[in-house]
Write an enzyme that holds these catalytic residues in place. Structure first.
Site, PDB file in Angstrom:
ATOM      1  N   ASP A  95       0.815  -1.201   0.030  1.00 34.31           N
ATOM      2  CA  ASP A  95      -0.179   0.025  -0.189  1.00 34.31           C
ATOM      3  C   ASP A  95       1.032   1.171   0.049  1.00 34.31           C
ATOM      4  O   ASP A  95       0.308   2.113  -0.674  1.00 34.31           O
ATOM      5  CB  ASP A  95      -0.871   0.059   1.066  1.00 34.31           C
TER       6      ASP A  95
ATOM      7  N   CYS B 252       0.823  -8.262   5.405  1.00 34.01           N
ATOM      8  CA  CYS B 252       0.423  -6.876   4.898  1.00 34.01           C
ATOM      9  C   CYS B 252      -1.447  -6.875   4.729  1.00 34.01           C
ATOM     10  O   CYS B 252      -2.012  -7.790   4.478  1.00 34.01           O
ATOM     11  CB  CYS B 252       1.286  -6.046   4.194  1.00 34.01           C
ATOM     12  N   ASP B 253      -1.522  -5.493   4.367  1.00 30.36           N
ATOM     13  CA  ASP B 253      -3.080  -4.961   4.864  1.00 30.36           C
ATOM     14  C   ASP B 253      -4.061  -6.079   4.193  1.00 30.36           C
ATOM     15  O   ASP B 253      -4.890  -6.501   4.985  1.00 30.36           O
ATOM     16  CB  ASP B 253      -3.153  -3.736   3.824  1.00 30.36           C
TER      17      ASP B 253
ATOM     18  N   GLU C 196      -6.866   4.063  -0.748  1.00 26.57           N
ATOM     19  CA  GLU C 196      -6.513   4.540   0.613  1.00 26.57           C
ATOM     20  C   GLU C 196      -5.747   5.700   0.415  1.00 26.57           C
ATOM     21  O   GLU C 196      -4.998   5.950  -0.474  1.00 26.57           O
ATOM     22  CB  GLU C 196      -5.549   3.460   1.348  1.00 26.57           C
TER      23      GLU C 196
ATOM     24  N   SER D 286      -5.674   5.336   5.126  1.00 25.31           N
ATOM     25  CA  SER D 286      -4.690   4.345   5.804  1.00 25.31           C
ATOM     26  C   SER D 286      -4.678   4.453   7.243  1.00 25.31           C
ATOM     27  O   SER D 286      -5.288   5.231   7.937  1.00 25.31           O
ATOM     28  CB  SER D 286      -3.276   5.085   5.192  1.00 25.31           C
TER      29      SER D 286
END
EC number: 4.2.1.9
Length: 552
Positions: A78, A119-120, A442, A468
């Site tokens: 991201d 991660c995200d 984001e 974010s």
């Protein structure tokens, strides 16, 4: 075992021959086959070391009598995708990850999976797949990055993003900006604050799908390697005890996750991901539930971007088990739920202790008596929206200002850097929702630009996109319905007065119904921003943010 149907007996001879061709022995083929789903790549700081985690997980599987077989999953960073067209893809990639894990697991008849994200969108994507497949699964993440150091102070990825705004104001030099960029991310791991990746890694642990300390044990540590080995062992135990994801992912488990989320003020993106995971488990998580739990959950930790502490501080203070045990004192944690450890939640946290009261407050003396996230409704968000209340300056909890409206993130960022945003304004960024973006970008760039230019205590940002986990300030996202679906945010004009009342959970634009009706009549819906490829298909299938932006 599921793999028996594919590899055993006369009918399995062709499939066995393919494994023999790769060097597998009959003894290996006769054991449970465990998929090691490795999201390693060389573009994400949180994933660069996942090969080491996968090797450790394989050893754990082998030690416990299984045969580990590795296959990959994609991952998007991201931080690198931020602020340009690439940011349309991370949320959409969540579905690709879930689909690809499903396809690989069912096509090859794996008996269980060790899921290795960090991660995200990779974490929720893998959890969605686990719920969908409902075969024994254990998640072991790559772990958090340590905080950076600059001039004797802790810094992180959000620091360097905000410093871009400071640089634009001429307050720091090129050299200083470059020096900070070299120090903000000192090594591998998911970015060191309580941003989306670390929020979801912690909540994986709370849900019961990861081992204790999955969320906080440092990326580059012997502890993280041991955790991966135990994860490999535990998936074999789950097969033996027939513990499957849907035994673990119950409504009460999601309530526990929401409770911890509120107590630690996790990323607003958790309000997208938890409902999406629950959806795969056949459970509906409404935004009302988040608000209901927030009202009774004390806010106990203040990690970056809300405060000065980082993930290493939380880990040394006792981690998520200590936080859960503290919440359990008020009866806020359901302790009798089974987890992939084979033990209950209560048994997992029984020996946990808070080792630093400066990092994890007591329920008797919290930072605040209510949770760190807030769900707002009103005519501008009839289906709800979300804000990280803990990261909002007191001056901005109640705010009334004039709208400055932009139909894309780029237009808003340009206006901020050109000095076109004034104190008191409400920046509205629309057509950035799941359908309108598409992909619900984001927006750390505009929020960090506002903060870096010293306006975070004077200017609010509203969007049908998202923010974010590193965002701070009065940044209100996930506005539903989004502009592309006819939401009122699509009808706002420059100069309209918008009233934000976070304590009372209200978001309103001061327009009469007659004026709203007049604008609806003349409104022309814009053409889709993307008309081909995966994103075009995604835009046709994706639902609103208030439902987790799942595909239907």
């Amino acid at each position: 075992m599921k793999s028996d149907k594919i590899f055993k007996g006369a009918k399995g001879a062709p499939a066995r021959s393919l494994l023999y061709g790769m060097g597998y022995t009959k003894e290996e083929i006769d054991k449970p086959l465990i998929g090691i789903v490795n999201a390693h790549n060389e573009i994400i700081a949180g994933h660069i070391h996942l090969d080491q985690i996968a090797e450790a997980a394989k050893k754990g599987v082998a030690m416990a009598g299984g045969t580990p077989i590795e296959f990959p999953a994609i991952g998007i960073c991201d931080g690198i995708a931020m602020g340009h067209e690439g940011m349309k893809y991370p949320l959409a990639s969540r579905e690709l990850i879930a689909d690809s894990v499903e396809a690989m697991a069912l096509a090859h008849g794996f008996d269980g999976l060790v899921l290795i994200p960090n991660c995200d969108k990779i974490i929720p994507g893998m959890l969605m797949a686990a719920a969908r497949l409902n075969i024994p699964c254990v998640v072991v993440s790559g772990g958090p990055m340590r905080a950076g150091k600059y001039n004797g102070e802790n810094i992180d990825f959000s620091t360097i993003i905000e410093k871009v705004g400071t640089y634009q104001k001429g307050q720091i030099s090129d050299d200083e900006l470059e020096n900070i960029s070299r120090k903000a991310c000192p090594g591998c791991g998911s970015c060191s604050g309580l941003f989306t990746a670390n929020s979801m890694n912690c909540l994986t642990e709370v849900l019961g799908m990861g081992l204790p300390y999955n969320g906080t044990a440092m990326a580059h540590s012997g502890e993280r390697i041991r955790l991966a080995k135990y994860a490999g062992m535990k998936v074999m135990e789950c097969i033996e005890k027939d513990i499957k994801p849907l035994d673990v992912l119950t409504l009460d488990a999601f309530k526990n996750a929401i409770t911890v989320d509120m107590a630690m003020a996790g990323s607003t993106n958790t309000v997208l991901h938890l409902p999406a995971i629950a959806h795969e488990a056949g459970i509906e998580l409404k935004l009302d539930l988040f608000d209901e739990i927030s009202q009774k959950t004390p806010y106990l930790t203040k990690l970056s971007p809300s405060g000065k502490h980082h993930m290493e501080d939380l880990h040394l203070a006792g981690g998520i088990p200590a936080l859960m045990k503290e919440l359990a004192k008020k009866g806020l944690i359901k302790e009798d739920l089974i987890t992939i450890t084979g033990l209950t939640v209560g048994e997992n946290i029984e020996n946990a202790k808070i080792r630093n009261r400066d990092v994890i407050k007591s329920v008797e003396e919290p930072y605040r008596s209510t949770g760190g996230l807030a769900i707002l409704t009103g005519n501008l968000a009839t289906d709800g929206c979300v804000v990280k209340e803990s990261a909002v300056a007191d001056e901005m909890l109640n705010h009334k200002g004039s709208a400055k409206v932009f139909n894309s993130e780029e237009d808003a960022v340009n206006a901020i850097f050109q000095g076109k945003i004034e104190k008191g304004d409400v920046v509205v960024i629309r057509y950035e929702g799941p359908k309108g973006g598409p992909g619900m970008r984001e927006m750390l760039s505009p929020t960090s630009a506002i903060a870096g230019m010293g306006l975070d205590k004077d200017v609010a940002l509203l969007t049908d996109g998202r923010f974010s986990g590193a965002t701070r300030g009065a940044a209100i996202g996930h506005i539903s319905p989004e502009a592309m679906e006819g939401g009122l945010i699509g009808l706002i004009e420059d100069g309209d007065i918008i009233e934000i009342d976070i304590p009372n959970k209200k978001l309103e634009v001061k327009l009469s119904q007659d004026e709203i009706d007049r604008r609806k009549e003349k409104h022309i819906k814009p053409e889709p921003k993307v008309k081909k490829g995966y994103l075009a298909r995604y835009a046709k299938l994706v639902t609103s943010a208030n439902t987790g932006a799942v595909l239907k």
